[in-house]
Scaffold this active site. Structure first.
Site, mmCIF file in Angstrom:
data_model
loop_
_atom_site.group_PDB
_atom_site.id
_atom_site.type_symbol
_atom_site.label_atom_id
_atom_site.label_comp_id
_atom_site.label_asym_id
_atom_site.label_seq_id
_atom_site.Cartn_x
_atom_site.Cartn_y
_atom_site.Cartn_z
ATOM 1 N N ASP A 1 2.798 -0.583 12.099
ATOM 2 C CA ASP A 1 2.713 -1.915 12.703
ATOM 3 C C ASP A 1 3.994 -2.740 12.563
ATOM 4 O OD1 ASP A 1 2.578 -2.309 10.009
ATOM 5 O OD2 ASP A 1 0.695 -3.422 10.010
ATOM 6 N N THR B 1 4.955 1.900 6.493
ATOM 7 C CA THR B 1 3.604 1.465 6.855
ATOM 8 C C THR B 1 2.845 2.640 7.460
ATOM 9 O OG1 THR B 1 2.398 0.336 8.643
ATOM 10 C CG2 THR B 1 4.765 0.408 8.890
ATOM 11 N N ARG C 1 -5.147 -2.576 9.908
ATOM 12 C CA ARG C 1 -5.526 -3.970 9.628
ATOM 13 C C ARG C 1 -5.399 -4.841 10.878
ATOM 14 N NH1 ARG C 1 -5.805 -7.025 5.115
ATOM 15 N NH2 ARG C 1 -5.574 -5.213 3.798
ATOM 16 N N ASP D 1 5.697 -5.358 5.690
ATOM 17 C CA ASP D 1 6.144 -6.730 5.978
ATOM 18 C C ASP D 1 6.048 -7.654 4.763
ATOM 19 O OD1 ASP D 1 3.412 -6.494 6.122
ATOM 20 O OD2 ASP D 1 3.173 -7.737 7.906
ATOM 21 N N ASP E 1 0.146 2.122 8.969
ATOM 22 C CA ASP E 1 -0.466 1.504 10.160
ATOM 23 C C ASP E 1 0.476 1.525 11.365
ATOM 24 O OD1 ASP E 1 -2.554 0.977 8.498
ATOM 25 O OD2 ASP E 1 -2.316 -1.185 8.457
ATOM 26 N N GLY F 1 0.844 -1.201 0.000
ATOM 27 C CA GLY F 1 0.000 0.000 0.000
ATOM 28 C C GLY F 1 0.873 1.242 0.000
ATOM 29 N N ARG G 1 0.920 -5.168 -4.976
ATOM 30 C CA ARG G 1 1.108 -6.187 -3.938
ATOM 31 C C ARG G 1 1.591 -7.492 -4.576
ATOM 32 N NH1 ARG G 1 -0.692 -4.211 0.921
ATOM 33 N NH2 ARG G 1 -2.371 -2.670 0.901
#
Ligand code: F6P
Length: 350
Positions: A130, A126, A172, A103, A128, A10, A71
């Site tokens: 994460d 990221t 996510r 990741d 996120d 993303g 992706r």
């Protein structure tokens, strides 16, 4: 030295700032860079573009990625795609490849390092937030600020109509965006994947939230938040045939409206959080990550990935354990949760 760059997974505000800074670091040392288009897909297909300082110098504030992203995972078709990728890598005569990704993208890099000793340096990315590799990743601050700006707009309409608005954010598997943005806007409740949804508690808080000073509520929910109460599982959105998330906000809103009779609306912020210009914080972080990766390449320290720990940029070995997921630090959640509870203030005497 000839260095390839790719961005996978993303997209994320700050990617162009990273590209600009790797290109500049390599060019200052007399090397050249080439952009691999659309993540690993570009190496499988041999799609590239030149990357000069002149072309990249003005990119610091531009959102998205000029290299495109995908992706694509070459290990999904290892018999065909991995040999193609290696052939194109050799044909391009690359001395190094800088891989900017999360990741999944960096996981492919780990396999290529282990299987073929490809000279790779990784940069974590990221929105996120994460990845354990970094205390904070570039793109995260921008995402949080987009959510804050949006919620401030939503709050005025929530107030006018005395409504609850449920705001679904990205995240996510982690609640970093929901928690940080929720804290920044003073959300009335925050739901994150790390803490199972306690619907009775949420409903109790909302029933008591109306005071002479406040007639509306903002509930933040990360897309990955989940219920534990089996009775509520029936209200969960049906799983899609693909792992795309979304829908928990609508489900929460339905429960709130049904149980409290307070009019409730849902807003899914979705990809707005990933688009647009990076904040100053993310531009600086991305620039520094790019310079650090460029330095690792010049020192031929391949098989490494840039890290950010205790505000210091460094590097570590790029391997599977380095890519471990980083859940929300629950200390932040507990701080935010202080504001969910009714205060026991002494009653003022008339
Ligand atoms: O992994 C980052 C992320 O932004 C997630 O929060 C979200 O679920 C996902 O990407 C959306 O990805 P896509 O752009 O493929 O829909």
């Amino acid at each position: 030295m000839k260095v390839g760059l790719l961005t996978g997974g993303g997209d994320c505000p700050g990617l162009n700032a990273v590209i600009r800074s790797v290109v500049r670091r390599i060019a200052n040392a007399g090397g050249e860079c080439v952009g691999v288009l659309e993540g690993w897909r570009g190496l499988v297909r041999g799609n590239t573009r030149p990357l000069s300082v002149a072309e990249t110098d003005a990119l610091i504030g531009l959102g998205g990625t000029i290299l495109g992203s995908s992706r694509t995972n070459p290990y999904k078709n290892p018999e065909t795609d991995v040999p193609l990728l290696r052939r194109h890598f050799a044909a391009l005569e690359l001395d190094a490849l800088v891989v900017i990704g999360g990741d999944d993208t960096l996981g492919v890099a780990v396999r290529l390092i282990n299987d073929f000793e490809l000279p790779i340096v990784g940069i974590p990315k990221t929105i996120d937030n994460d990845l354990r590799l970094v205390d904070f990743s570039f793109g995260f601050d921008t995402a949080v600020n987009v959510v804050v700006e949006s919620v401030e707009r939503l709050r005025t309409t929530a107030e006018s109509h005395r409504r609850v608005i449920v705001v679904e954010t990205m995240g996510r598997s982690t609640g970093w965006i929901a928690c940080f943005a929720g804290m920044a806007v003073g959300a009335d409740y925050i739901l994150v994947p790390e803490v199972p949804i306690d619907a009775p508690h949420l409903l109790g808080v909302l029933k008591h939230h109306r005071t002479p000073f406040k007639n509306h509520a903002i509930v933040m929910v990360a897309e990955g938040a989940r219920y534990t109460d089996p009775e509520l599982l029936a209200l969960e959105p049906r799983p899609f045939s693909h792992p795309r998330l979304g829908g928990i906000g609508a489900s929460i809103a339905e429960i709130i409206e049904r149980q409290t009779r307070i009019e409730t609306r849902t807003v899914v912020l979705g990809h707005l959080q990933r688009g647009g210009a990076p904040t100053a914080h993310d531009r600086i972080l991305a620039t520094r990550f790019g310079l650090a990766a460029g330095e690792l390449v010049l020192q031929r320290r391949f098989g490494t990935v840039v890290t950010l720990k205790d505000a210091r940029i460094s590097e570590t070995s790029l391997n599977t354990s380095a890519l471990a997921n980083c859940p929300l630090d629950l200390g932040f959640y507990q701080d935010a949760a202080t504001f969910f509870y009714e205060p026991h203030e002494p009653k003022t005497k008339e």
